[in-house]
Design a protein around this motif. Structure first.
Motif, mmCIF file in Angstrom:
data_model
loop_
_atom_site.group_PDB
_atom_site.id
_atom_site.type_symbol
_atom_site.label_atom_id
_atom_site.label_comp_id
_atom_site.label_asym_id
_atom_site.label_seq_id
_atom_site.Cartn_x
_atom_site.Cartn_y
_atom_site.Cartn_z
ATOM 1 N N LEU A 270 0.816 -1.208 0.000
ATOM 2 C CA LEU A 270 0.000 0.000 0.000
ATOM 3 C C LEU A 270 0.851 1.261 0.000
ATOM 4 O O LEU A 270 0.768 2.077 -0.908
ATOM 5 C CB LEU A 270 -0.936 -0.002 1.212
ATOM 6 N N GLY B 159 -3.197 5.543 -4.513
ATOM 7 C CA GLY B 159 -3.295 4.454 -3.550
ATOM 8 C C GLY B 159 -4.391 3.469 -3.897
ATOM 9 O O GLY B 159 -5.270 3.739 -4.726
ATOM 10 N N GLY C 185 -6.804 2.776 -2.200
ATOM 11 C CA GLY C 185 -8.081 3.327 -1.764
ATOM 12 C C GLY C 185 -8.897 3.917 -2.890
ATOM 13 O O GLY C 185 -10.104 4.138 -2.734
ATOM 14 N N THR C 186 -8.272 4.161 -4.033
ATOM 15 C CA THR C 186 -9.013 4.707 -5.172
ATOM 16 C C THR C 186 -10.105 3.750 -5.627
ATOM 17 O O THR C 186 -11.058 4.158 -6.283
ATOM 18 C CB THR C 186 -8.045 5.024 -6.337
ATOM 19 N N LEU D 115 -11.870 1.806 -3.436
ATOM 20 C CA LEU D 115 -12.797 1.525 -2.348
ATOM 21 C C LEU D 115 -14.198 2.034 -2.693
ATOM 22 O O LEU D 115 -14.355 3.147 -3.183
ATOM 23 C CB LEU D 115 -12.328 2.192 -1.045
ATOM 24 N N LYS E 74 -15.910 9.662 3.497
ATOM 25 C CA LYS E 74 -14.556 10.059 3.858
ATOM 26 C C LYS E 74 -13.584 9.480 2.838
ATOM 27 O O LYS E 74 -13.500 8.269 2.653
ATOM 28 C CB LYS E 74 -14.202 9.552 5.269
ATOM 29 N N MET E 75 -12.831 10.356 2.176
ATOM 30 C CA MET E 75 -11.882 9.921 1.159
ATOM 31 C C MET E 75 -10.609 9.355 1.792
ATOM 32 O O MET E 75 -10.211 9.749 2.887
ATOM 33 C CB MET E 75 -11.501 11.095 0.268
ATOM 34 N N HIS E 76 -9.952 8.458 1.058
ATOM 35 C CA HIS E 76 -8.620 8.004 1.421
ATOM 36 C C HIS E 76 -7.617 9.109 1.112
ATOM 37 O O HIS E 76 -7.871 9.981 0.290
ATOM 38 C CB HIS E 76 -8.255 6.758 0.620
ATOM 39 N N GLU F 40 -3.832 10.420 -0.201
ATOM 40 C CA GLU F 40 -2.757 10.045 -1.121
ATOM 41 C C GLU F 40 -1.657 11.095 -1.054
ATOM 42 O O GLU F 40 -1.933 12.280 -0.903
ATOM 43 C CB GLU F 40 -3.293 9.922 -2.550
ATOM 44 N N ASP G 251 -6.824 14.395 0.926
ATOM 45 C CA ASP G 251 -8.022 13.559 0.931
ATOM 46 C C ASP G 251 -9.207 14.370 0.399
ATOM 47 O O ASP G 251 -10.353 14.159 0.785
ATOM 48 C CB ASP G 251 -8.326 13.008 2.322
#
Length: 358
Positions: A88, A214, A216-217, A219, A230-232, A234, A285
């Motif tokens: 990650l 990341g 998380g894009t 998710l 809530k954004m991850h 980067e 984020d």
């Protein structure tokens, strides 16, 4: 705004599992204000003006997917178990966080061997990932990872086929420079050396920034009220030289056009309210959805996105919800290819198109 407002039906066959070849031969759906035009990426010079500046994300995708063996001693003697890891991001301590399968069977102190040159120790297991300490660092780590790892293809491609040697080239931009991403800035995958030179000859300028994309894009959004998502975060940076180039272009009346949502999110995170840009480094984020007040972005080149994703919300903020859904209806009807290896779009919003010119 509800999550269902950003949904659409996507036939399975519209998901691209390989890119167009050559890269720049992919289709390009141009939305100039309210009008739609079916083009190719090679047609970009028709839609860009001398003095426009394309902003490219020069992050380099790590071959972050690793298959290894976890040796242990048991009552029956030495045993090995398969472990799949997806890196990650590095931690401040010099370790790596990673997704792991099977996560629950790993314990602190476990050793996972990927090759003769690469292995890692589990420093800690957390709720959703593990922290690893590798046996090498720097250039030695990069070389060992390149030899043992595979490209971390998005879930919707990985579910259809495994990554292979061709992906080491296909899932990397031609201007990738700074390692750290675990997903590609996919709109940039359409550029090759010939297209870049054609655009330069046309008077289009380029600026490179770095945002390490990341995992998380990918998710999913799990809330019905999208404003509560809530954004991850980067990591990224904009150099003083890059900021100066962009400010000069804006002062001269040129348009700032990020290539990809990652470059856009970085610019909008760093820009002042009046659109002035300064050097910037950190984690962002930022979550862009309809109602967002744009600071610096005049248009956007981007691929076609997942239903109900934050990126659908971003392009809706740029083009208007009703019009972006019309764009996607057109793309589906005209058999455009979707997602990371798919076709692209050039989105020139009405506020920009109204200024005249292509």
């Amino acid at each position: 705004m509800q999550l269902s407002d950003f949904d659409f039906d996507l036939p399975e066959g519209r998901i691209a599992t390989r890119p167009a070849r050559p890269r720049s031969s992919a289709r390009l759906l141009v939305s100039h204000g309210e009008t739609l035009h079916d083009q190719r990426v090679t047609d970009l010079p028709k839609w860009l003006r001398p003095g426009d500046r394309l902003v490219l994300n020069n992050t380099k995708v790590l071959p972050a997917r690793l298959n290894g063996l976890r040796p242990r001693n048991s009552a029956q003697g030495p045993v090995e178990a398969k472990v799949e890891l997806t890196l990650l991001e590095p931690t401040p301590e010099g370790h790596w966080s990673a997704l792991a399968k099977p996560l629950r069977k790993l314990v602190d102190g476990d050793r996972v061997v990927f090759s003769d040159a690469l292995e890692a120790e589990v420093v800690s297991r957390r709720e959703s990932d593990v922290v690893l300490q590798f046996n090498c660092a720097g250039d030695d780590f990069d070389a060992a990872l390149n030899a043992a790892g595979a490209m971390p293809l998005p879930p919707y491609i990985a579910a259809k086929r495994p990554a292979d040697a061709q992906d080491m080239d296909d899932y990397q931009t031609v201007f990738a420079r700074h390692s750290g991403a675990v997903a590609a800035p996919t709109a940039s995958l359409h550029f090759d050396a010939d297209l870049l030179q054609t655009l330069r000859d046309h008077g289009v300028t380029f600026t490179e920034v770095t945002l390490h994309v990341g995992a998380g894009t990918f998710l999913p959004v799990k809330v019905d009220d999208v404003t509560t998502h809530k954004m991850h975060a980067e990591r990224g940076n904009i150099t003083p030289e890059a900021a100066a180039q962009i400010n000069e272009t804006r002062a001269a009346g040129g348009r700032i056009i990020p290539v990809g949502t990652t470059a856009l999110r970085l610019l909008e995170s760093a820009a002042a309210e009046d659109g002035t840009l300064s050097a910037w480094e950190g984690a962002t984020d930022i979550f862009i959805y309809p109602g967002y007040q744009w600071k610096i972005t005049d248009a956007l080149m981007t691929n076609f996105h997942l239903p109900k994703s934050t990126l659908m919300m971003l392009v809706a903020a740029l083009m208007g919800h009703e019009h972006i859904m019309r764009i996607y209806d057109h793309a589906l009807a005209e058999q455009y290819r979707f997602f990371s290896y798919g076709d692209s779009s050039l989105l020139i919003p009405p506020r920009t198109a109204a200024k005249g010119g292509a």
